[in-house]
Design a protein around this motif. Structure first.
Motif, PDB file in Angstrom:
ATOM      1  N   CYS A 118       1.753  -1.749  -1.337  1.00 53.09           N
ATOM      2  CA  CYS A 118       1.272  -0.361  -1.395  1.00 53.09           C
ATOM      3  C   CYS A 118       2.432   0.597  -1.657  1.00 53.09           C
ATOM      4  O   CYS A 118       3.596   0.243  -1.466  1.00 53.09           O
ATOM      5  CB  CYS A 118       0.654   0.053  -0.055  1.00 53.09           C
ATOM      6  SG  CYS A 118      -0.685  -0.996   0.456  1.00 53.09           S
ATOM      7  N   CYS A 134       4.727   4.595   7.156  1.00 46.63           N
ATOM      8  CA  CYS A 134       4.441   3.479   8.076  1.00 46.63           C
ATOM      9  C   CYS A 134       5.636   3.330   9.000  1.00 46.63           C
ATOM     10  O   CYS A 134       6.777   3.590   8.596  1.00 46.63           O
ATOM     11  CB  CYS A 134       4.297   2.163   7.322  1.00 46.63           C
ATOM     12  SG  CYS A 134       2.979   2.155   6.117  1.00 46.63           S
ATOM     13  N   LYS A 137       4.417   3.102  -0.095  1.00 41.07           N
ATOM     14  CA  LYS A 137       4.621   3.563   1.294  1.00 41.07           C
ATOM     15  C   LYS A 137       6.089   3.887   1.549  1.00 41.07           C
ATOM     16  O   LYS A 137       6.967   3.511   0.783  1.00 41.07           O
ATOM     17  CB  LYS A 137       4.126   2.529   2.313  1.00 41.07           C
ATOM     18  CG  LYS A 137       5.053   1.367   2.566  1.00 41.07           C
ATOM     19  CD  LYS A 137       4.988   0.362   1.514  1.00 41.07           C
ATOM     20  CE  LYS A 137       6.051  -0.669   1.555  1.00 41.07           C
ATOM     21  NZ  LYS A 137       6.101  -1.434   0.326  1.00 41.07           N
ATOM     22  N   ILE A 171       8.738   3.634   4.767  1.00 41.55           N
ATOM     23  CA  ILE A 171       8.917   3.147   6.138  1.00 41.55           C
ATOM     24  C   ILE A 171       9.871   4.098   6.857  1.00 41.55           C
ATOM     25  O   ILE A 171      10.995   4.322   6.397  1.00 41.55           O
ATOM     26  CB  ILE A 171       9.514   1.714   6.145  1.00 41.55           C
ATOM     27  CG1 ILE A 171       8.707   0.777   5.237  1.00 41.55           C
ATOM     28  CG2 ILE A 171       9.627   1.177   7.575  1.00 41.55           C
ATOM     29  CD1 ILE A 171       7.305   0.513   5.670  1.00 41.55           C
ATOM     30  N   GLY A 224      -0.036   3.300   2.810  1.00 45.84           N
ATOM     31  CA  GLY A 224       0.568   3.741   4.027  1.00 45.84           C
ATOM     32  C   GLY A 224      -0.315   3.557   5.242  1.00 45.84           C
ATOM     33  O   GLY A 224      -1.214   2.757   5.257  1.00 45.84           O
ATOM     34  N   SER A 225      -0.035   4.377   6.234  1.00 45.71           N
ATOM     35  CA  SER A 225      -0.814   4.349   7.470  1.00 45.71           C
ATOM     36  C   SER A 225      -1.209   5.769   7.857  1.00 45.71           C
ATOM     37  O   SER A 225      -0.373   6.512   8.392  1.00 45.71           O
ATOM     38  CB  SER A 225       0.012   3.764   8.619  1.00 45.71           C
ATOM     39  OG  SER A 225       0.453   2.485   8.319  1.00 45.71           O
ATOM     40  N   TYR A 234       4.134  -8.568   3.095  1.00 46.66           N
ATOM     41  CA  TYR A 234       3.246  -8.821   1.950  1.00 46.66           C
ATOM     42  C   TYR A 234       2.923  -7.535   1.192  1.00 46.66           C
ATOM     43  O   TYR A 234       2.252  -7.545   0.166  1.00 46.66           O
ATOM     44  CB  TYR A 234       1.917  -9.458   2.421  1.00 46.66           C
ATOM     45  CG  TYR A 234       1.203  -8.621   3.457  1.00 46.66           C
ATOM     46  CD1 TYR A 234       0.446  -7.523   3.081  1.00 46.66           C
ATOM     47  CD2 TYR A 234       1.327  -8.909   4.813  1.00 46.66           C
ATOM     48  CE1 TYR A 234      -0.171  -6.731   4.032  1.00 46.66           C
ATOM     49  CE2 TYR A 234       0.717  -8.130   5.766  1.00 46.66           C
ATOM     50  CZ  TYR A 234      -0.029  -7.038   5.362  1.00 46.66           C
ATOM     51  OH  TYR A 234      -0.621  -6.244   6.307  1.00 46.66           O
ATOM     52  N   CYS A 235       3.414  -6.399   1.684  1.00 46.27           N
ATOM     53  CA  CYS A 235       2.926  -5.094   1.229  1.00 46.27           C
ATOM     54  C   CYS A 235       3.176  -4.827  -0.259  1.00 46.27           C
ATOM     55  O   CYS A 235       4.266  -5.048  -0.762  1.00 46.27           O
ATOM     56  CB  CYS A 235       3.589  -3.983   2.041  1.00 46.27           C
ATOM     57  SG  CYS A 235       2.929  -2.378   1.588  1.00 46.27           S
ATOM     58  N   ARG A 285       3.974  -8.602  11.116  1.00 42.60           N
ATOM     59  CA  ARG A 285       2.901  -7.691  11.519  1.00 42.60           C
ATOM     60  C   ARG A 285       2.203  -8.343  12.716  1.00 42.60           C
ATOM     61  O   ARG A 285       1.316  -9.176  12.564  1.00 42.60           O
ATOM     62  CB  ARG A 285       1.916  -7.492  10.370  1.00 42.60           C
ATOM     63  CG  ARG A 285       0.862  -6.445  10.687  1.00 42.60           C
ATOM     64  CD  ARG A 285      -0.125  -6.278   9.541  1.00 42.60           C
ATOM     65  NE  ARG A 285      -1.190  -5.416   9.969  1.00 42.60           N
ATOM     66  CZ  ARG A 285      -1.393  -4.172   9.518  1.00 42.60           C
ATOM     67  NH1 ARG A 285      -0.620  -3.662   8.604  1.00 42.60           N
ATOM     68  NH2 ARG A 285      -2.392  -3.445   9.969  1.00 42.60           N
ATOM     69  N   SER A 339       6.635   0.373  10.375  1.00 46.31           N
ATOM     70  CA  SER A 339       7.415  -0.833  10.082  1.00 46.31           C
ATOM     71  C   SER A 339       6.831  -1.546   8.869  1.00 46.31           C
ATOM     72  O   SER A 339       5.686  -1.276   8.462  1.00 46.31           O
ATOM     73  CB  SER A 339       7.454  -1.759  11.302  1.00 46.31           C
ATOM     74  OG  SER A 339       6.239  -2.469  11.395  1.00 46.31           O
ATOM     75  N   LEU A 340       7.646  -2.411   8.289  1.00 39.71           N
ATOM     76  CA  LEU A 340       7.304  -3.019   7.001  1.00 39.71           C
ATOM     77  C   LEU A 340       6.563  -4.346   7.166  1.00 39.71           C
ATOM     78  O   LEU A 340       7.038  -5.257   7.852  1.00 39.71           O
ATOM     79  CB  LEU A 340       8.607  -3.268   6.229  1.00 39.71           C
ATOM     80  CG  LEU A 340       8.465  -3.938   4.867  1.00 39.71           C
ATOM     81  CD1 LEU A 340       7.801  -3.004   3.870  1.00 39.71           C
ATOM     82  CD2 LEU A 340       9.830  -4.372   4.339  1.00 39.71           C
ATOM     83  N   CYS A 341       5.408  -4.466   6.515  1.00 41.58           N
ATOM     84  CA  CYS A 341       4.720  -5.755   6.427  1.00 41.58           C
ATOM     85  C   CYS A 341       5.226  -6.419   5.141  1.00 41.58           C
ATOM     86  O   CYS A 341       5.207  -5.790   4.087  1.00 41.58           O
ATOM     87  CB  CYS A 341       3.216  -5.565   6.338  1.00 41.58           C
ATOM     88  SG  CYS A 341       2.556  -4.448   7.585  1.00 41.58           S
ATOM     89  N   ARG A 399      -2.059  -1.365  15.341  1.00 41.02           N
ATOM     90  CA  ARG A 399      -0.848  -1.264  16.157  1.00 41.02           C
ATOM     91  C   ARG A 399      -0.545   0.185  16.530  1.00 41.02           C
ATOM     92  O   ARG A 399       0.276   0.440  17.403  1.00 41.02           O
ATOM     93  CB  ARG A 399       0.347  -1.871  15.401  1.00 41.02           C
ATOM     94  CG  ARG A 399       0.167  -3.347  15.094  1.00 41.02           C
ATOM     95  CD  ARG A 399       1.214  -3.827  14.119  1.00 41.02           C
ATOM     96  NE  ARG A 399       1.170  -3.079  12.863  1.00 41.02           N
ATOM     97  CZ  ARG A 399       2.068  -3.172  11.889  1.00 41.02           C
ATOM     98  NH1 ARG A 399       3.105  -3.980  12.036  1.00 41.02           N
ATOM     99  NH2 ARG A 399       1.943  -2.461  10.791  1.00 41.02           N
TER     100      ARG A 399
HETATM  101  S1  SF4 Z   1       1.122   0.169   3.842  1.00 37.37           S
HETATM  102 FE1  SF4 Z   1       0.018  -1.202   5.216  1.00 37.37          FE
HETATM  103  S2  SF4 Z   1       0.721  -3.218   4.594  1.00 37.37           S
HETATM  104 FE2  SF4 Z   1       2.184  -1.768   3.747  1.00 37.37          FE
HETATM  105  S3  SF4 Z   1       3.814  -1.637   5.260  1.00 37.37           S
HETATM  106 FE3  SF4 Z   1       2.347  -0.012   5.699  1.00 37.37          FE
HETATM  107  S4  SF4 Z   1       0.970  -0.893   7.238  1.00 37.37           S
HETATM  108 FE4  SF4 Z   1       2.065  -2.583   6.276  1.00 37.37          FE
END
Ligand code: SF4
Length: 470
Positions: free
Chosen positions: A83, A74, A85, A87, A126-127, A80-81, A197, A76-78, A162
């Protein structure tokens, strides 16, 4: 405060009853849940499960496969995440990761043979849209050279608005995606700032319109309630905006604030979080708002338009549940590809290494990167049938479980039926001589009903690992 279902004149619940139901609980995308996986189940056991599947394919055919591909990156960091992932702004990592995925696919093909039929393919993260268009195209080409995507294959991708443009969506359609899911969460600017976000309603509206014009068969919007700075009033506006966008599906998740487990959440001030009663109000408003806008409540956290495949499957009692949530696909073996992915082959679950270096090391040594898993016992398989029937159909027919598992339901589950009694008194379930039926009100708490049959969940300590039900 009381809540009543908006679909039928169901029971109403007092605040005390709501509190008693608002306990941590699993989402049952699998049973047993992933926290039960053990390291004693490793790569050899996984290979064995793949070989058994390959043998089954030789003697009488096996149902097609489901594939999940995890793209961990990803930009950038959300906050609430929760997952798995990574960054990073270094997009060159995408190409390196594709090479690892190709290696992992090759190792699967060595066990299963080339050209296995696939009825469902999902890219999550992730994304996935961290990858460039060309990289996504190469990934699809690599998967198509190893597997045979069947004509009706559901090919879906999670899209971070985004990182998407109308041109990108067009490219996704061209390379074969027919289902799309947008991570939206909330449109309120204060909430977006509090979770780091930022994405405007206008930009998402443009993307959803483009996805519709491109005839994606299903367009999903992910939302979260219980986020910092959210109020029932602000969330009501988001609900109205979502209804205006009219995605074919909506997934509405409850935010689970577990900062001890998920580091990014430590950036969220607990004082900014809505109260338990506000969360219930938001859930109630969302249910009422979406149903008034013509959506069908699928269960737990999903809504769909009546014409969507998920709503049709619900009507026909064909709903299933897998690691991505509710699905129309019948139970089939799932191959999880990529760092931290979970698979299900035969009566086993398996999970890949959770960190990129570990995942990479295993592949470098020519090994599949499975590090833990579980071989299900007969009791696990029996309880999985009961739990999935509750989660998907809201009904368990004793006879069908008895025939499939050669048991006497009322005898085997006497303690569980006893534990269901308080839920029946609250109007959440009805238990007859033939079946357990979740009521319309009970759908709010269906995981609480399912938890009654979870053998591993008998201590409060174990329960604390999960998010709260409401
Ligand atoms: S996995 Fe989703 S919620 Fe988590 S940081 Fe990446 S985009 Fe944000």
């Amino acid at each position: 405060m009381t809540i009543a279902t908006t679909q039928t004149a169901g029971a109403t619940l007092s605040v005390d009853q709501l509190r008693s139901l608002d306990v941590p609980g699993p989402r049952y995308t699998s049973y047993p849940t992933a926290d039960r996986f053990v390291e004693a189940f490793g790569v050899n056991e996984y290979r064995q499960a793949l070989r058994q599947r390959a043998q089954g394919a030789v003697v009488g055919g096996v149902p097609p496969l489901s594939l999940y591909v995890h793209i961990p990156f990803c930009d950038s960091l959300c906050y609430y995440c929760a997952c798995n992932k990574i960054i990073t702004r270094h997009h060159s990592r995408g190409r390196e990761y594709l090479a690892l995925l190709a290696r992992e696919v090759e190792l699967h093909v060595a066990e299963l043979g080339v050209g296995q039929g696939v009825s469902q393919l999902h890219l999550g993260g992730g994304s996935p849209t961290f990858l460039a268009d060309e990289e996504l195209g190469d990934l699809m080409a690599m998967l198509r050279s190893a597997f045979r995507l069947l004509p009706q294959c559901e090919v879906s991708i999670e899209v971070d608005p985004r990182t998407a443009t109308r041109e990108r969506l067009r490219h996704l359609a061209e390379i074969g995606f027919n289902r799309i899911s947008f991570g939206i969460q909330d449109f309120d600017p204060d909430v977006q700032a509090a979770v780091h976000r930022i994405q405007s309603f206008e930009s998402v509206r443009e993307l959803v319109a483009e996805a519709r014009a491109l005839r994606f068969e299903s367009i999903n919007a992910d939302l979260i309630y219980g986020l910092p700075k959210q109020t029932p009033e602000s969330f009501r506006r988001t609900i109205a905006q979502i209804a205006e966008l009219r995605p074919t599906r909506i997934a509405l998740y409850a935010y689970a604030h577990l900062p001890q487990r998920f580091k990014p959440q430590r950036r969220i001030a607990a004082a900014d979080l809505p109260s338990g009663e506000q969360r219930v109000q938001m859930l109630g408003n969302a249910l009422a708002g979406f149903i008034a806008s013509g959506y069908v409540y699928i269960g737990m956290d999903h809504f769909a338009l009546p014409t969507d495949a998920l709503a049709i499957a619900k009507r026909q009692g064909r709903l299933h549940r897998n690691f991505q949530g509710y699905t129309t696909q019948p139970d089939c073996d799932l191959i999880g590809l990529g760092v931290s992915s979970i698979g299900r082959v035969g009566a086993t679950y398996s999970q890949n290494a959770k960190t990129l270096p570990e995942y990479e090391d295993a592949l470098a040594q020519g090994d599949l990167p499975v590090v833990r898993g579980l071989a299900l016992t007969r009791d696990d398989l029996l309880r999985r049938s009961v739990i999935m029937a509750l989660m998907c159909q809201g009904r368990v027919e004793f006879e069908s479980i008895e025939l499939a598992h050669l048991i006497k339901f009322r005898e085997t589950f006497a303690p569980e039926l006893e534990r269901l009694k308080p839920l029946a008194e609250m109007g959440l379930v009805e238990v007859s001589d033939q079946a357990i039926q979740v009521t319309a009100t009970g759908w709010y708490f269906v995981r609480g009903v399912a938890m009654t049959f979870d053998r591993y969940l008998q201590s409060d300590k174990v329960r604390e690992r999960f998010s709260r039900i409401i």
